[in-house]
Motif scaffolding. Structure first.
Motif, PDB file in Angstrom:
ATOM      1  N   GLN A  77       8.693   1.852   6.981  1.00 18.45           N
ATOM      2  CA  GLN A  77       7.268   2.138   6.897  1.00 18.45           C
ATOM      3  C   GLN A  77       6.752   1.771   5.513  1.00 18.45           C
ATOM      4  O   GLN A  77       7.450   1.892   4.514  1.00 18.45           O
ATOM      5  N   VAL A  78       5.494   1.326   5.456  1.00 28.18           N
ATOM      6  CA  VAL A  78       4.874   0.905   4.207  1.00 28.18           C
ATOM      7  C   VAL A  78       3.556   1.640   4.024  1.00 28.18           C
ATOM      8  O   VAL A  78       3.027   2.263   4.948  1.00 28.18           O
ATOM      9  N   GLU A  79       3.012   1.560   2.816  1.00 27.81           N
ATOM     10  CA  GLU A  79       1.783   2.280   2.494  1.00 27.81           C
ATOM     11  C   GLU A  79       0.553   1.663   3.145  1.00 27.81           C
ATOM     12  O   GLU A  79      -0.475   2.324   3.273  1.00 27.81           O
ATOM     13  N   LYS A  80       0.645   0.400   3.541  1.00 19.46           N
ATOM     14  CA  LYS A  80      -0.502  -0.304   4.106  1.00 19.46           C
ATOM     15  C   LYS A  80      -0.672   0.021   5.584  1.00 19.46           C
ATOM     16  O   LYS A  80       0.050   0.814   6.161  1.00 19.46           O
ATOM     17  N   GLY A  81      -1.652  -0.638   6.206  1.00 19.59           N
ATOM     18  CA  GLY A  81      -1.856  -0.510   7.638  1.00 19.59           C
ATOM     19  C   GLY A  81      -2.216   0.896   8.056  1.00 19.59           C
ATOM     20  O   GLY A  81      -3.080   1.541   7.450  1.00 19.59           O
ATOM     21  N   PRO A  82      -1.548   1.429   9.088  1.00 20.15           N
ATOM     22  CA  PRO A  82      -1.931   2.738   9.621  1.00 20.15           C
ATOM     23  C   PRO A  82      -1.704   3.898   8.651  1.00 20.15           C
ATOM     24  O   PRO A  82      -2.257   4.977   8.851  1.00 20.15           O
ATOM     25  N   ASN A  83      -0.898   3.685   7.601  1.00 19.38           N
ATOM     26  CA  ASN A  83      -0.682   4.744   6.610  1.00 19.38           C
ATOM     27  C   ASN A  83      -1.700   4.719   5.476  1.00 19.38           C
ATOM     28  O   ASN A  83      -1.774   5.662   4.676  1.00 19.38           O
ATOM     29  N   SER A  84      -2.466   3.661   5.413  1.00 20.15           N
ATOM     30  CA  SER A  84      -3.433   3.508   4.329  1.00 20.15           C
ATOM     31  C   SER A  84      -4.462   4.637   4.254  1.00 20.15           C
ATOM     32  O   SER A  84      -4.829   5.058   3.152  1.00 20.15           O
ATOM     33  N   PRO A  85      -4.981   5.163   5.388  1.00 19.62           N
ATOM     34  CA  PRO A  85      -5.984   6.230   5.281  1.00 19.62           C
ATOM     35  C   PRO A  85      -5.507   7.449   4.498  1.00 19.62           C
ATOM     36  O   PRO A  85      -6.301   8.079   3.794  1.00 19.62           O
ATOM     37  N   ILE A  86      -4.213   7.790   4.612  1.00 24.08           N
ATOM     38  CA  ILE A  86      -3.695   8.917   3.833  1.00 24.08           C
ATOM     39  C   ILE A  86      -3.559   8.520   2.368  1.00 24.08           C
ATOM     40  O   ILE A  86      -3.964   9.260   1.463  1.00 24.08           O
ATOM     41  N   VAL A  87      -3.003   7.342   2.123  1.00 19.19           N
ATOM     42  CA  VAL A  87      -2.759   6.889   0.756  1.00 19.19           C
ATOM     43  C   VAL A  87      -4.062   6.810  -0.038  1.00 19.19           C
ATOM     44  O   VAL A  87      -4.110   7.168  -1.224  1.00 19.19           O
ATOM     45  N   THR A  88      -5.135   6.365   0.604  1.00 22.51           N
ATOM     46  CA  THR A  88      -6.391   6.090  -0.105  1.00 22.51           C
ATOM     47  C   THR A  88      -7.455   7.161   0.094  1.00 22.51           C
ATOM     48  O   THR A  88      -8.590   6.978  -0.347  1.00 22.51           O
ATOM     49  N   HIS A  89      -7.134   8.279   0.747  1.00 22.43           N
ATOM     50  CA  HIS A  89      -8.182   9.225   1.124  1.00 22.43           C
ATOM     51  C   HIS A  89      -8.928   9.770  -0.087  1.00 22.43           C
ATOM     52  O   HIS A  89     -10.159   9.899  -0.073  1.00 22.43           O
ATOM     53  N   ALA A  90      -8.217  10.086  -1.167  1.00 22.45           N
ATOM     54  CA  ALA A  90      -8.876  10.643  -2.348  1.00 22.45           C
ATOM     55  C   ALA A  90      -9.739   9.601  -3.043  1.00 22.45           C
ATOM     56  O   ALA A  90     -10.876   9.881  -3.444  1.00 22.45           O
ATOM     57  N   ALA A  91      -9.209   8.374  -3.193  1.00 23.24           N
ATOM     58  CA  ALA A  91      -9.950   7.313  -3.864  1.00 23.24           C
ATOM     59  C   ALA A  91     -11.233   6.964  -3.117  1.00 23.24           C
ATOM     60  O   ALA A  91     -12.238   6.588  -3.731  1.00 23.24           O
ATOM     61  N   LYS A  92     -11.209   7.112  -1.788  1.00 14.37           N
ATOM     62  CA  LYS A  92     -12.385   6.783  -0.978  1.00 14.37           C
ATOM     63  C   LYS A  92     -13.264   7.993  -0.699  1.00 14.37           C
ATOM     64  O   LYS A  92     -14.247   7.889   0.042  1.00 14.37           O
TER      65      LYS A  92
END
Length: 318
Positions: A77-92
């Motif tokens: 698993q990687v940070e991109k794709g379907p996992n991106s919403p969690i990774v970027t939630h604070a920044a967005k």
């Protein structure tokens, strides 16, 4: 954006209701960004997760961290794709909310989702990696071992006893976690396979292991994944389930390789709880007499290739 469907901790919802109010899709997996709102929803379902070998969703024993397994059923698993919403939630500027499956709507197949609460991704340590099986894409494909992202989500408010019991405790909460996994590996994130050895040596070692397993008719082999605190997971070489022998293979039979194998086996066997476990070093040819004596004095067995066959020196039980 004001909403007619407030989120109340402990209350039951359906994904359909949430999609209508907040946006997203019922079929978009466990991580759903709301396209009508600045929200990200994550859904955990222990009964579904176990089908894919996921044992990581749940709270830390003290309830201060909610561990949540990322998306992706094949490969690392990687940070991109379907996992991106969690990774970027604070920044967005998106709020992150979690739900746990809790039964079905009476008379329907629709699952109910109990609201756990709002969370933020841990800025200091966003996630850890743990071992999990890869979902085969063909009938003749063997299951492989890969790594999954296990997010560390911090609760915005305190977690009640009721919510804690509904979600349960994550396996990541253990100081050590050892899992038996298939021989095949589809990952570059394990500590022992992360480029510390040359590509040629790794290839030779893999060929040696394949030849050895092929020579052991009727024996069943696996491996062990060992996760410790915040380190990358360890991955042993082959484990002969039939004879209860854990092997560490090396591409060369020199002193440096043999000494490294001894240290690795001593490290591994502290974490593998198997009655009468024996450990042995697997080499491409007979090592020198002093190295054979080293293995014997260390209580380790030896297997080495002699022409078209393998010779053995017995190992002691740990």
């Amino acid at each position: 954006m004001p909403t007619a469907l407030p989120l109340i901790v402990g209350e039951l919802y359906t994904r359909e209701d949430l999609v209508v109010e907040y946006g997203g899709s019922v079929q978009s997996g466990g991580i759903v960004p709301g396209n009508k709102s600045n929200t990200v929803f994550v859904f955990t379902d222990p009964s579904e997760g176990m089908q894919f070998g996921y044992v990581y969703d749940g709270f830390s024993p003290d309830g201060t961290v909610f561990y949540y397994t990322g998306a992706g059923q094949s490969g690392d698993q990687v940070e991109k794709g379907p996992n991106s919403p969690i990774v970027t939630h604070a920044a967005k500027g998106r709020s992150l909310h979690a739900f746990v499956a809790d039964g079905r709507v009476p008379g329907k197949q629709t699952k109910r989702q109990r609201y756990i609460g709002e969370f933020i991704l841990d800025p200091a340590l966003p996630y850890v990696r743990r071992a999990a099986p890869t979902k085969p894409t063909r009938r003749d494909e063997k299951p492989a071992t890969r790594t999954v992202i296990v997010f560390r989500l911090l609760p915005v408010s305190g977690i009640s006893d009721e919510i804690f019991e509904a979600v349960g405790v994550s396996e990541v909460g253990r100081d050590k976690l050892t899992l038996e996994v298939p021989v095949e590996v589809n990952s570059t994130f394990f500590y022992e396979t992360s480029g510390r050895e040359g590509v040629t040596a790794v290839r030779r070692e893999s060929q040696l292991v394949d030849q050895f397993m092929a020579s052991q008719s009727g024996h069943d082999f696996s491996r062990w994944s060992i996760a410790i605190a915040q380190e990358p997971p360890l991955l042993t070489d082959i484990y002969d389930k039939t004879d209860r022998v854990l092997y560490e293979a090396k591409a060369l039979s020199g002193r440096t390789d043999v000494r490294m194998a001894v240290g690795q086996l001593y490290d591994y066997r502290r974490h593998v709880s198997v009655d009468d476990l024996k450990c042995a070093v697997l080499l491409p040819n007979r090592p020198k007499a002093d190295l054979r004596d080293l293995l014997h004095s260390a209580g380790l067995g030896l297997a080495f290739r002699e022409g078209s066959r393998f010779e053995f020196s017995p190992a002691e039980s740990s």
